[in-house]
Enzyme design. Structure first.
Site, short mmCIF file in Angstrom:
data_model
loop_
_atom_site.label_atom_id
_atom_site.label_comp_id
_atom_site.label_asym_id
_atom_site.label_seq_id
_atom_site.Cartn_x
_atom_site.Cartn_y
_atom_site.Cartn_z
N ARG A 11 0.85 -1.19 0.00
CA ARG A 11 0.00 0.00 0.00
C ARG A 11 0.89 1.24 0.00
NH1 ARG A 11 -2.60 3.01 4.79
NH2 ARG A 11 -3.88 4.52 3.68
N HIS A 38 -2.95 11.00 0.94
CA HIS A 38 -2.37 10.78 2.27
C HIS A 38 -1.71 12.11 2.67
CE1 HIS A 38 -0.96 7.37 5.09
NE2 HIS A 38 -0.57 8.50 5.67
N GLU A 63 -7.41 8.44 6.54
CA GLU A 63 -7.67 9.08 7.82
C GLU A 63 -8.22 10.50 7.71
OE1 GLU A 63 -4.02 8.64 10.04
OE2 GLU A 63 -4.17 6.47 10.09
N ASN A 106 -7.40 1.55 10.14
CA ASN A 106 -6.09 1.85 10.71
C ASN A 106 -6.24 1.81 12.22
OD1 ASN A 106 -5.52 2.37 8.04
ND2 ASN A 106 -4.95 4.51 8.33
N TYR A 160 -4.10 1.49 15.99
CA TYR A 160 -2.84 1.46 16.75
C TYR A 160 -3.06 1.29 18.24
CZ TYR A 160 -0.59 3.04 12.49
OH TYR A 160 -0.13 3.11 11.20
N GLU A 194 -3.63 -0.25 8.11
CA GLU A 194 -2.47 0.10 8.95
C GLU A 194 -2.61 -0.54 10.32
OE1 GLU A 194 -1.48 4.27 9.35
OE2 GLU A 194 -1.92 4.64 7.24
O1 IFM Z 1 2.64 7.45 10.10
C1 IFM Z 1 1.26 7.49 10.30
C2 IFM Z 1 0.52 7.34 8.98
O2 IFM Z 1 0.90 8.31 8.06
C3 IFM Z 1 -0.96 7.47 9.21
N1 IFM Z 1 -1.42 6.59 10.26
C4 IFM Z 1 -0.66 6.55 11.48
C5 IFM Z 1 0.81 6.38 11.20
C6 IFM Z 1 1.58 6.35 12.53
O3 IFM Z 1 1.37 7.50 13.24
#
Ligand code: IFM
Length: 458
Positions: free
Chosen positions: A77, A121, A166, A298, A300, A358
């Site tokens: 990606r 992006h 995002e 995405n 985290y 992500e």
């Molecule tokens: O690096 C970023 C990415 O560009 C977008 N999502 C989160 C990642 C980590 O912060």
């Protein structure tokens, strides 16, 4: 020890984004982006760095593709830089920019790697910013034309498209919090931006459908599931509001539910929407809710919310275990929230197909004297999150792929080069790449289409 196997044809991959890796910021006719302007402004980036060179991927992409090929990574990606292709945002197309992405896509296909292309992006052409950026409705139509240009050129070979990465970051983080380019702190502007970004997504979907027939199209949203810090009603409402701000504001209109009424009311009450939803024109909500083939997820970390204003809010830490692990970003490691999120998206929002666009972590591990980067904490993070994904699949959630963030260490936006998310270490002085332990681990996982889950006997 249990073996976990993912479904056949599960798409494994790694993720990157143009401004974070490409460099070559003013080469071959590339125009200026808002991130060039922002990073060149003193005080905006933590370590004073820029993406001028980054990982020099613009010149070194054959080496990077060769790394993925050697690791047997089936999916990649990446994003295209709008100002590299349409330097002024609209009008003249820079053939050299298109040529670059054509070479990259051909190189990926020759290496047997499936490209997944993100159109936006975050690197908006600065000339569009000078005309109001995403606060201007015309930027949505300029984006649709950009999507048209890119998909006419690559639509015969790229079969997976993400319109936006995002939108919360493009709108709120960049225009309300002001941490990202263009660095505004203006609530009404941020909410206008959110609408125009969503509108541009719907407009772009139409173009992609006609230029890349049979391709799968989606949008990637970021999520930080909110948990109340205590069982108090006040904390519950704080968490619910956070989700309204962070994810429901985007998910609801994308999935045909219009903007969430509780948030509209709250924003009006706070003065964040002084003219209500005046930016919504007839037909916009239908355009935004255009049918998509998948939702990019995405994930985290989660967020634990406390309503500090509430009198009944005792300082309980029911859910935020003090023993929690945190990555170098300070983000709590919480795979259970990932599992719950995937379930919620499918069973509550009825999302028919999910691709993890992500997931990953920053840890500051460096090469030792033998060039080895022992990043065991990353392996642990990824495997715990993949177990969560697998559990969701077992539960009936249709997750079709997983793209780890990121192939290599890169420019982490306002944090510059202070963070390292890659499975490949980049020495920014020499541009030498070092495969971390996690790269080999990921290679083996992909080859087996699964992993071994170790269970302690107690
Ligand atoms: O690096 C970023 C990415 O560009 C977008 N999502 C989160 C990642 C980590 O912060």
């Amino acid at each position: 020890m249990t073996k976990i196997t993912f479904p056949d044809r599960f798409l494994w991959g790694v993720s990157t984004a143009a401004y974070q890796i490409e460099g070559a910021w003013n080469e071959d006719g590339r125009g200026e982006s808002i991130w060039d302007r922002f990073a060149h402004t003193p005080g905006r980036i933590q370590d004073g760095s820029t993406g001028d060179v980054a990982c020099d991927h613009y010149h070194r992409w054959p080496e990077d593709v060769a790394i993925m090929r050697a690791l047997g990574i089936p999916g990649y990606r990446f994003s295209v830089a709008w100002p590299r292709i349409v330097p002024a945002g609209r009008g003249l197309v820079n053939q050299k920019g298109l040529d670059f992405y054509n070479r990259l896509v051909d190189g990926l296909l020759q290496a047997g790697i499936t490209p997944l292309l993100t159109l936006y992006h975050w690197d908006l052409p600065q000339s569009l910013q000078d005309e109001g950026g995403w606060t201007a409705r015309e930027t949505a139509t300029a984006f649709a034309t950009f999507a048209d240009v890119v998909s006419r050129s690559l639509g015969d070979r790229v079969k997976h498209w993400v319109t936006h990465n995002e939108p919360w970051c493009t709108s709120l983080l960049s225009h309300q919090i002001g941490l990202h380019a263009p660095g505004w702190q203006d609530w009404p502007a941020a909410l206008t931006v959110a609408h125009h970004v969503l509108l541009s997504h719907g407009l772009a979907v139409e173009r992609l459908r006609s230029n890349a027939p049979g391709a799968e199209v989606g949008i990637a949203l970021n999520f930080d599931p909110a948990w109340p810090a205590s069982p108090s009603a006040a904390d519950y409402h704080a968490a619910r509001r956070h989700e309204g701000y962070f994810s429901r504001w985007f998910l609801d209109p994308l999935y045909g539910r219009r903007y969430p009424a509780d948030m509209v009311e709250y924003y009006i009450q706070e003065g964040y929407l002084p003219q209500g939803l005046a930016f919504v024109q007839e037909g916009d909500l239908e355009t935004i809710a255009a049918h998509t083939d998948f939702l990019g997820v995405n994930y985290y970390t989660r967020r634990v919310l406390r309503d500090t204003a509430a009198p009944d809010n005792l300082p309980q830490t029911v859910f935020a275990a003090p023993a929690s692990e945190h990555t170098a970003m300070g983000w709590e490691v919480h795979p259970e929230s990932f599992y719950r999120l995937l379930n919620r998206l499918h069973f509550e929002y009825l999302v028919p197909k999910l691709i993890i666009t992500e997931n990953g972590c920053s840890y500051l591990d460096h090469p030792d004297e033998n060039g080895r980067v022992a990043d065991g904490r990353r392996i642990r993070y990824l495997s715990d999150h993949l177990i969560a994904v697998h559990r969701a699949i077992q539960n009936g959630v249709p997750v079709a792929g997983y793209f780890q963030w990121s192939l290599m260490d890169n420019f982490e936006w306002a944090l510059g080069y202070t963070q390292r998310f890659g499975i490949v270490y980049v020495d920014y002085v020499t541009q030498k790449r070092y495969l971390k332990d996690s790269a080999y681990w990921y290679r083996d996982l992909i080859a087996r289409n699964g992993l071994e889950q170790y269970k302690s006997d107690g």
